[in-house]
Write an enzyme that holds these catalytic residues in place. Structure first.
Site, PDB file in Angstrom:
ATOM      1  N   CYS A 294      53.285  53.549 139.702  1.00 50.35           N
ATOM      2  CA  CYS A 294      54.258  53.091 138.572  1.00 50.35           C
ATOM      3  C   CYS A 294      53.750  51.726 138.091  1.00 50.35           C
ATOM      4  O   CYS A 294      53.415  50.846 138.655  1.00 50.35           O
ATOM      5  CB  CYS A 294      55.602  52.977 139.234  1.00 50.35           C
ATOM      6  SG  CYS A 294      56.851  52.194 137.854  1.00 50.35           S
TER       7      CYS A 294
ATOM      8  N   CYS B  17      52.098  54.186 131.551  1.00 53.71           N
ATOM      9  CA  CYS B  17      52.818  54.456 132.157  1.00 53.71           C
ATOM     10  C   CYS B  17      52.697  56.031 133.034  1.00 53.71           C
ATOM     11  O   CYS B  17      52.366  56.843 132.402  1.00 53.71           O
ATOM     12  CB  CYS B  17      54.289  54.751 131.418  1.00 53.71           C
ATOM     13  SG  CYS B  17      55.949  55.452 131.925  1.00 53.71           S
TER      14      CYS B  17
ATOM     15  N   GLU C 176      61.655  44.988 136.618  1.00 55.39           N
ATOM     16  CA  GLU C 176      61.909  44.741 135.118  1.00 55.39           C
ATOM     17  C   GLU C 176      62.801  43.593 135.055  1.00 55.39           C
ATOM     18  O   GLU C 176      62.713  42.627 134.062  1.00 55.39           O
ATOM     19  CB  GLU C 176      62.708  45.933 134.663  1.00 55.39           C
ATOM     20  CG  GLU C 176      62.981  46.083 133.157  1.00 55.39           C
ATOM     21  CD  GLU C 176      61.860  46.404 132.242  1.00 55.39           C
ATOM     22  OE1 GLU C 176      60.917  47.002 132.677  1.00 55.39           O
ATOM     23  OE2 GLU C 176      61.952  46.043 131.264  1.00 55.39           O
TER      24      GLU C 176
ATOM     25  N   HIS D 122      55.015  49.616 136.873  1.00 55.10           N
ATOM     26  CA  HIS D 122      55.736  48.025 137.020  1.00 55.10           C
ATOM     27  C   HIS D 122      55.546  47.398 138.421  1.00 55.10           C
ATOM     28  O   HIS D 122      55.652  46.383 138.529  1.00 55.10           O
ATOM     29  CB  HIS D 122      57.500  48.589 137.077  1.00 55.10           C
ATOM     30  CG  HIS D 122      57.975  48.674 135.770  1.00 55.10           C
ATOM     31  ND1 HIS D 122      57.570  49.884 134.834  1.00 55.10           N
ATOM     32  CD2 HIS D 122      59.063  47.949 135.288  1.00 55.10           C
ATOM     33  CE1 HIS D 122      58.532  49.673 133.754  1.00 55.10           C
ATOM     34  NE2 HIS D 122      59.356  48.647 134.042  1.00 55.10           N
TER      35      HIS D 122
ATOM     36  N   ASP E 243      55.200  52.294 127.173  1.00 53.30           N
ATOM     37  CA  ASP E 243      55.953  52.159 128.641  1.00 53.30           C
ATOM     38  C   ASP E 243      57.224  51.922 128.340  1.00 53.30           C
ATOM     39  O   ASP E 243      57.818  51.667 127.469  1.00 53.30           O
ATOM     40  CB  ASP E 243      55.434  51.082 129.487  1.00 53.30           C
ATOM     41  CG  ASP E 243      56.078  51.222 130.807  1.00 53.30           C
ATOM     42  OD1 ASP E 243      56.025  52.337 131.475  1.00 53.30           O
ATOM     43  OD2 ASP E 243      56.447  50.004 131.270  1.00 53.30           O
ATOM     44  N   SER E 244      58.091  52.439 129.296  1.00 55.09           N
ATOM     45  CA  SER E 244      59.580  52.251 129.115  1.00 55.09           C
ATOM     46  C   SER E 244      59.986  50.759 129.142  1.00 55.09           C
ATOM     47  O   SER E 244      61.162  50.534 128.948  1.00 55.09           O
ATOM     48  CB  SER E 244      60.129  52.830 130.603  1.00 55.09           C
ATOM     49  OG  SER E 244      59.655  52.259 131.538  1.00 55.09           O
TER      50      SER E 244
END
Ligand code: DGL
Length: 276
Positions: free
Chosen positions: A186, A75, A154, A188, A12-13
């Protein structure tokens, strides 16, 4: 310990894929995992799909090199950029991607209005187009691109008044339009679920794809899924200390984190190696 025991690679980012990892830990306890957070390139959601594919392709090669027998694109943006291309490049390898969970949301909706919280890369990508065409039917799907919620998940505390204000700005219009399902498109966003649910109210169901992704990984591994006793390994292309703290905060896991460094080669190919 078995030499042929499978390892599950995830990417994932940033911390988003940990919402998928936690479901994999629940459903496949003891199966070793390798997790890469590409925090050097966060956020993914505002980058072009071709650029993302360069990062994803390099992470996949790294994970294969570390013994991953299945790779989960944990992701939505990375899945939009790369899922089809990876399957073409490595037809013999197993990849699990995430498409926005429109199907279960439409099936459960009584109002026939579904909200989607996502990022630009996912909203403009081929997987979203595909699920809308296949599953939306007569249901109205309202999409909100919410990159500020990625930043909040994040780095921020989702319980502050400022966080609630950000969440409200995205969620209230969906609820006001009559949505009774909100798809968290998403990875997140499940980490903001408490705040999103509070703002949306008890009559709105949040759809987190994590459990379904873990079930798919479990199905693909089948009888191969045996505990090996090997530890889970965590990598980041960003700050090791920050990722370690996030791991503790979000999953209550205290584990070392290895730093990775990007390098670019002639012909523009990227690769990852452990930073010394
Ligand atoms: N967690 C990611 C997703 O599911 C990407 C968020 C971002 O970096 O923009 O799309």
């Amino acid at each position: 310990m078995s030499a042929s025991a499978p390892k599950i690679g995830l990417l994932d980012s940033g911390i988003g894929g940990l919402s998928v990892l936690r479901e994999i830990h629940r459903q496949l306890p003891g199966i070793p995992t390798l997790y890469i957070a590409d925090q050097a390139h966060l956020p993914y959601g505002s980058r072009p799909l071709d650029e993302l594919h360069g990062y994803v392709d390099a992470m996949v090669r790294f994970l294969h090199g570390q013994g991953a027998s299945i790779v989960v694109l944990a992701c939505h943006a990375a899945s939009a950029a790369s899922l089809y291309r990876l399957r073409q490049t490595w037809p013999e390898r197993r990849f699990v991607g995430i498409e926005p969970a429109i199907k279960p949301a439409v099936e459960q909706s009584s109002s026939h209005i579904v909200g989607v919280l996502t990022t630009q890369a996912t909203a403009g990508g081929p997987l979203f187009r595909r699920v809308l065409a296949l599953y939306a039917g007569q249901t109205r799907v309202i999409t909100r691109v919410a990159p500020d919620l990625v930043t909040l998940a994040e780095t921020g505390d989702p319980h502050t008044p400022e966080a609630e204000r950000l969440v409200r700005a995205h969620v209230e219009p969906l609820v006001a339009a009559g949505a009774d399902q909100i798809v968290l498109a998403c990875t997140h966003f499940p980490f903001l679920a408490e705040t999103i649910q509070r703002v949306a109210g008890p009559d709105v169901r949040l759809v987190d794809p994590g459990p379904a992704v873990a079930r798919q990984v479990s199905r693909l591994l089948g009888a191969e899924a045996v505990r090996s006793g090997e530890p889970d390994v965590y990598y980041t292309t960003g700050s090791r200390d920050a990722f370690r703290a996030a791991l503790q905060r979000l999953l209550l896991i205290d584990a070392p984190v290895t730093a990775l460094r990007w390098s670019a080669h002639t012909a523009g190919e990227l690769s990852l190696e452990e930073a010394t």
